[in-house]
Design an enzyme around this catalytic site. Structure first.
Site, PDB file in Angstrom:
ATOM      1  N   GLY A   6       1.301   2.744   4.758  1.00 35.07           N
ATOM      2  CA  GLY A   6       2.138   3.282   5.819  1.00 35.07           C
ATOM      3  C   GLY A   6       2.848   2.256   6.671  1.00 35.07           C
TER       4      GLY A   6
ATOM      5  N   GLY B 243       0.798  -1.213   0.000  1.00 38.49           N
ATOM      6  CA  GLY B 243       0.000   0.000   0.000  1.00 38.49           C
ATOM      7  C   GLY B 243       0.835   1.270   0.000  1.00 38.49           C
ATOM      8  CG  HIS B 244      -1.132   4.877   1.015  1.00 39.67           C
ATOM      9  ND1 HIS B 244      -0.780   5.611   2.125  1.00 39.67           N
ATOM     10  CD2 HIS B 244      -2.322   4.286   1.331  1.00 39.67           C
ATOM     11  CE1 HIS B 244      -1.684   5.502   3.051  1.00 39.67           C
ATOM     12  NE2 HIS B 244      -2.647   4.696   2.609  1.00 39.67           N
ATOM     13  CG  ASP B 245       2.437   7.336   1.886  1.00 37.56           C
ATOM     14  OD1 ASP B 245       3.236   8.064   1.275  1.00 37.56           O
ATOM     15  OD2 ASP B 245       1.201   7.498   1.858  1.00 37.56           O
TER      16      ASP B 245
END
Length: 219
Positions: free
Chosen positions: A167, A147-149
């Site tokens: 994250g 997922g993102h980041d």
């Protein structure tokens, strides 16, 4: 192979090494210079094998570390500790380079903002969304989602179908077993192990093994 690119070889002729060889051959139309030319492995039996997936055994890791001409190297060893030890033996030879290799099914465009460092392997059907940072010599096995980041530290190994929520932070050398899920924002400490199928809902201390749903320390 392009005139400016060195031949590519694979360290490890076991299951993962053969999968990586297959992955690279599937990608030959996209990157013909990254088609492997052979395997290096310390397995004494390898020398007696005529061909491995049609590719020759070229020598031991010590021979690769002393290779006199340029080679690109894919280190296809699943265990983080073993992979790190091999890399440490090879990086003293400035003639060796370590490209990051992706199966053609793994999309990555500049606008996604992802960052990949040297030597990482992304196998078939992995998905990395946006602003993901991947360190050196990371393995993402079949069908992982990131997922993102997320931040994935050096020498981490994600086995097939691992899911990382947004994250997530993996410190160096984390091993995550097949089908495990790490919920958003969780941090997993260096050298930790997550068992297959586990669901990690809270931070994990370094050098800790967690299993189950929800994941809890063992040992």
């Amino acid at each position: 192979m392009s005139a400016s690119s060195p031949p590519l070889v694979i360290v490890g002729h076991g299951g993962l090494g053969r999968e990586v060889a297959t992955m690279l051959r599937h990608g030959a139309g996209h990157a013909p210079h990254l088609v492997p030319t052979g395997f290096y492995d310390d397995d004494a039996d390898a020398a007696s094998r005529a061909l491995i997936l049609g590719l020759p055994w070229c020598g031991t890791i010590a021979q690769l570390a002393a290779h006199p001409t340029p080679l690109a190297v894919a280190v296809a060893v699943g265990a983080p500790v073993a992979r790190r030890a091999i890399v440490e033996r090879l990086t003293g030879n400035a003639r060796l380079s370590f490209p990051t290799l992706r199966h053609p099914s793994v999309a990555n465009a500049d606008f996604q903002g992802n960052t990949f460092l040297e030597g990482s392997l992304f196998t078939e059907q992995c998905i990395l969304t946006t602003n993901v940072r991947v360190g050196r010599f990371v393995l993402l096995n079949l069908g992982c989602t990131v997922g993102h980041d997320c931040i994935i530290g050096d020498f981490c190994s994600l086995m097939p179908r691992v899911n990382l929520g947004g994250g997530v932070v993996l410190e160096a050398g984390v091993f995550i077993g097949t089908g495990a899920t790490v919920l958003p924002g969780v941090r997993i400490g260096a050298g930790a192990i997550v068992g297959a199928g586990a669901v990690v809902t809270r931070d994990v201390a370094p050098d800790t093994t967690v299993v189950g749903v929800p994941a809890r320390p063992v040992g």
